[in-house]
Motif scaffolding. Structure first.
Motif, PDB file in Angstrom:
ATOM      1  N   GLY A 151     -55.876  22.802 -34.150  1.00 51.28           N
ATOM      2  CA  GLY A 151     -55.643  23.881 -32.726  1.00 51.28           C
ATOM      3  C   GLY A 151     -54.367  24.285 -32.758  1.00 51.28           C
ATOM      4  N   LEU A 152     -53.190  23.298 -33.185  1.00 49.60           N
ATOM      5  CA  LEU A 152     -51.892  24.036 -33.328  1.00 49.60           C
ATOM      6  C   LEU A 152     -51.828  25.173 -33.972  1.00 49.60           C
ATOM      7  N   VAL A 153     -52.393  25.085 -35.216  1.00 48.40           N
ATOM      8  CA  VAL A 153     -52.409  26.469 -36.103  1.00 48.40           C
ATOM      9  C   VAL A 153     -53.225  27.632 -35.438  1.00 48.40           C
ATOM     10  N   ALA A 160     -44.919  21.767 -37.417  1.00 45.63           N
ATOM     11  CA  ALA A 160     -45.245  20.764 -36.340  1.00 45.63           C
ATOM     12  C   ALA A 160     -44.313  19.432 -36.477  1.00 45.63           C
ATOM     13  N   LEU A 161     -43.807  19.081 -35.232  1.00 41.99           N
ATOM     14  CA  LEU A 161     -42.862  18.002 -35.193  1.00 41.99           C
ATOM     15  C   LEU A 161     -43.486  16.694 -34.737  1.00 41.99           C
ATOM     16  N   VAL A 162     -43.407  15.777 -35.480  1.00 39.50           N
ATOM     17  CA  VAL A 162     -44.136  14.572 -35.265  1.00 39.50           C
ATOM     18  C   VAL A 162     -43.234  13.153 -34.927  1.00 39.50           C
ATOM     19  N   LEU A 186     -51.461  24.834 -44.131  1.00 36.86           N
ATOM     20  CA  LEU A 186     -50.561  25.730 -44.603  1.00 36.86           C
ATOM     21  C   LEU A 186     -49.239  25.890 -43.568  1.00 36.86           C
ATOM     22  N   THR A 187     -48.834  24.740 -43.224  1.00 34.60           N
ATOM     23  CA  THR A 187     -47.787  24.832 -42.176  1.00 34.60           C
ATOM     24  C   THR A 187     -46.450  23.807 -42.410  1.00 34.60           C
ATOM     25  N   TYR A 210     -42.174  18.251 -45.010  1.00 34.77           N
ATOM     26  CA  TYR A 210     -43.065  18.914 -45.897  1.00 34.77           C
ATOM     27  C   TYR A 210     -43.221  20.439 -45.781  1.00 34.77           C
ATOM     28  N   ASP A 211     -43.286  21.178 -46.832  1.00 31.32           N
ATOM     29  CA  ASP A 211     -43.452  22.698 -46.473  1.00 31.32           C
ATOM     30  C   ASP A 211     -45.074  22.747 -46.662  1.00 31.32           C
ATOM     31  N   PRO A 212     -45.548  24.290 -46.508  1.00 26.12           N
ATOM     32  CA  PRO A 212     -46.769  24.478 -46.270  1.00 26.12           C
ATOM     33  C   PRO A 212     -47.454  24.038 -47.660  1.00 26.12           C
TER      34      PRO A 212
END
Length: 229
Positions: A151-153, A160-162, A186-187, A210-212
């Motif tokens: 949904g965020l994508v 995304a910050l977690v 892919l984010t 992490y990168d995408p």
């Protein structure tokens, strides 16, 4: 809170554009009995200090999560999902100290934790654009729900910050789920975990960006530290 402010200011002085604190950094996730005592409005004094630091020193800060008193927030004119109760809430402040994003943890953790008994779940996963980068926030156990990240994508996030309080012994879950969310969407994903012990419970640290492609850009062990990427 003082220690967190010192770390945040040091990271900003080192060139960080956005600084992220872990879940319930001020009270400690496993301090269930202290939740009500430590709760306050997101317009209250505690988060206002982080907003002021961001404005004074020109950076963005995601104030981890705190225990939000929803009735106190409502009294301060904040839009809340329920008229009372407590929420596990992260607030993103921009370079002017303004609130840009408020995220209340949607998936509360049970399985022997008291979070589900003491907290009210959030109802939405908003996004915000900072310095041309669109970010979204999820919290800890949300990592196990890939549809929330999808949904965020769909909302256009780049990262995304977690903020989390992920404990031992589930280290491999922590490593795998954050990386998987990055690869499948892919984010960029920044999993920001606490460290330290609460009686028999201990957090596993290992904050990682992490990168995408799922490549680790920067990471830590289980000791308190600052990770930059």
């Amino acid at each position: 809170v003082e220690r967190a402010l010192d770390r945040v200011r040091a990271a900003a002085a080192g060139g960080a554009d956005v600084v992220v604190l872990p879940e319930l950094f001020d009270v400690g996730y496993f301090a269930f009995e202290a939740y009500a005592r430590a709760s306050e409005s997101i317009a209250g004094d505690r988060l206002s200090r982080f907003a002021a630091a961001a404005a004074d020193e020109d950076f963005h800060v995601l104030a981890g999560t705190i225990v939000e008193d929803l009735s106190a927030s409502a009294a301060d004119g904040v839009d809340v999902p329920a008229s009372d109760g407590l929420a596990n809430t992260a607030v993103l402040f921009d370079r002017t100290g303004d609130r840009r994003l408020v995220y209340r943890k949607r998936h509360l953790f049970g399985y022997g934790s008291e979070e589900t008994d003491r907290m009210v779940p959030g109802e939405s996963t908003p996004t915000a654009e900072i310095d041309g980068v669109r970010v979204g926030v999820t919290t800890c156990y949300d990592l196990r729900f890939p549809e929330q990240f999808r949904g965020l994508v769909d909302a256009g996030i780049d990262c995304a910050l977690v903020p989390s309080a992920w404990p031992y012994p589930r280290v491999e879950h922590w490593r795998t789920l954050g990386r998987a969310r990055a690869i499948e969407n892919l984010t960029y994903v920044a999993t920001v975990n606490g460290s330290g012990s609460f009686g028999e419970d201990a957090l596993c640290g290992r904050t990682t960006v992490y990168d995408p492609w799922g490549t680790t850009l920067s990471s830590a062990g289980d000791e308190p530290t600052t990770v930059t990427a």
